[in-house]
Design an enzyme around this catalytic site. Structure first.
Site, PDB file in Angstrom:
ATOM      1  N   HIS A  69      -5.213  45.629  27.125  1.00  0.00           N
ATOM      2  CA  HIS A  69      -6.557  45.826  26.569  1.00  0.00           C
ATOM      3  C   HIS A  69      -7.112  44.541  25.993  1.00  0.00           C
ATOM      4  O   HIS A  69      -6.362  43.628  25.644  1.00  0.00           O
ATOM      5  CB  HIS A  69      -6.490  46.869  25.436  1.00  0.00           C
ATOM      6  CG  HIS A  69      -5.587  46.436  24.325  1.00  0.00           C
ATOM      7  ND1 HIS A  69      -4.214  46.552  24.416  1.00  0.00           N
ATOM      8  CD2 HIS A  69      -5.830  45.839  23.131  1.00  0.00           C
ATOM      9  CE1 HIS A  69      -3.660  46.069  23.317  1.00  0.00           C
ATOM     10  NE2 HIS A  69      -4.607  45.612  22.521  1.00  0.00           N
ATOM     11  N   HIS A 108      -9.622  38.142  24.412  1.00  0.00           N
ATOM     12  CA  HIS A 108      -8.356  37.858  25.091  1.00  0.00           C
ATOM     13  C   HIS A 108      -7.611  39.153  25.389  1.00  0.00           C
ATOM     14  O   HIS A 108      -7.914  40.199  24.809  1.00  0.00           O
ATOM     15  CB  HIS A 108      -7.473  36.960  24.214  1.00  0.00           C
ATOM     16  CG  HIS A 108      -6.926  37.672  23.004  1.00  0.00           C
ATOM     17  ND1 HIS A 108      -7.674  37.868  21.854  1.00  0.00           N
ATOM     18  CD2 HIS A 108      -5.723  38.256  22.771  1.00  0.00           C
ATOM     19  CE1 HIS A 108      -6.937  38.530  20.973  1.00  0.00           C
ATOM     20  NE2 HIS A 108      -5.745  38.789  21.503  1.00  0.00           N
TER      21      HIS A 108
END
Lengths: 172, 172
Positions: free
Chosen positions: A34, A115
């Protein structure tokens, strides 16, 4: 209850990222791959109902956009976290910022870096080995993002999805 | 891609159910405690887009309802699965039936029994020990159900949520 807000990339991207996380990320079994929009925060039922309305507005103001990933990076020396750097689409910063203002609790500790974590909680030696090996790999993805998810954490640390927010498709 | 449709009970209920699943359910780490509305089925992107519209209609026709659980049961001798029996609310049967008709693939193998799995894939001896012990426990829950989730399975067998469908709150 502890909530967070994340973007799950598409299944093929999750599958490839998991092939790395499986070896290097102790959170591998706790949540699928995720991109975090908002770090874990506490909210009671009344507060989360209020925030869900806000999240619907945020989602409705968005259009699907493409995400590019083509570089492995590290947060060392701050933390030994190795991650996939996501091209800095303005949409991500805008959403993350909206989730720090108004009715949302402010809980952004570092400046926002979009990120996807590959490896974390490594020793110094492991970090430098794994980073050396991952940065040589040709990891490239392009993905279309059209939603984010509100997740909450169970007592066993596994995250469950409470609600999805699809861009332009929420009934407020 | 392999999809399924499930209801996740509230966090306190999931936490207590996990305390049993942790010991007895090999799927413990693959998906949070859940009540299945539609078993795993295959769908491509075009098909799932079509089914999502159907699922929004199904959700919009529903109102939140309460779920009662007060009995441990088993599917033996068909399978050695031990489960929490859910009071047979008509709403559950109606939703499950709608998900077998029209544009949905028909994939119901046994008659629909609303349940939450506690233990599965046990040997004969384990099954009879664990069932003997669990049926003596006073497991009782009441929970309010106001949504279901469309989930898909990753290559590592973990399920990710694709979309939530909140009763009466979907934009079609």
């Amino acid at each position: 209850m502890k909530y967070g807000i994340v973007i799950f990339p598409s299944k093929p991207v999750q599958d490839e990222i998991n092939s790395y996380r499986k070896r290097y990320d102790p959170h591998y079994a706790l949540i699928p791959p995720h991109l975090t929009l908002k770090e874990a925060f506490e909210a009671d039922d009344a507060k989360i109902a209020e925030l869900i309305t806000e999240l619907k507005h945020i989602a409705n103001d968005m259009e699907p956009f493409s995400l590019n990933i083509n570089k492995v990076s590290t947060f060392a020396p701050v933390t030994n976290t190795i991650y996939l750097k996501v091209n800095p689409r303005q949409e991500l910063f805008d959403m993350a910022e909206k989730m720090q203002t108004g009715k949302f609790p402010e809980n952004q500790t570092y400046s926002y870096v979009p990120h996807i974590t590959l490896a974390q909680k490594l020793s110094e030696d492991e970090h430098s080995d794994v980073y050396g090996s991952l940065r040589m790999k040709d990891i490239q993805f392009e993905d279309t993002i059209d939603r984010f998810h509100l997740v909450y954490q169970l007592d066993n640390d596994i995250w469950t999805v409470y609600e999805s927010f699809v861009f332009g498709k929420e009934f407020v």
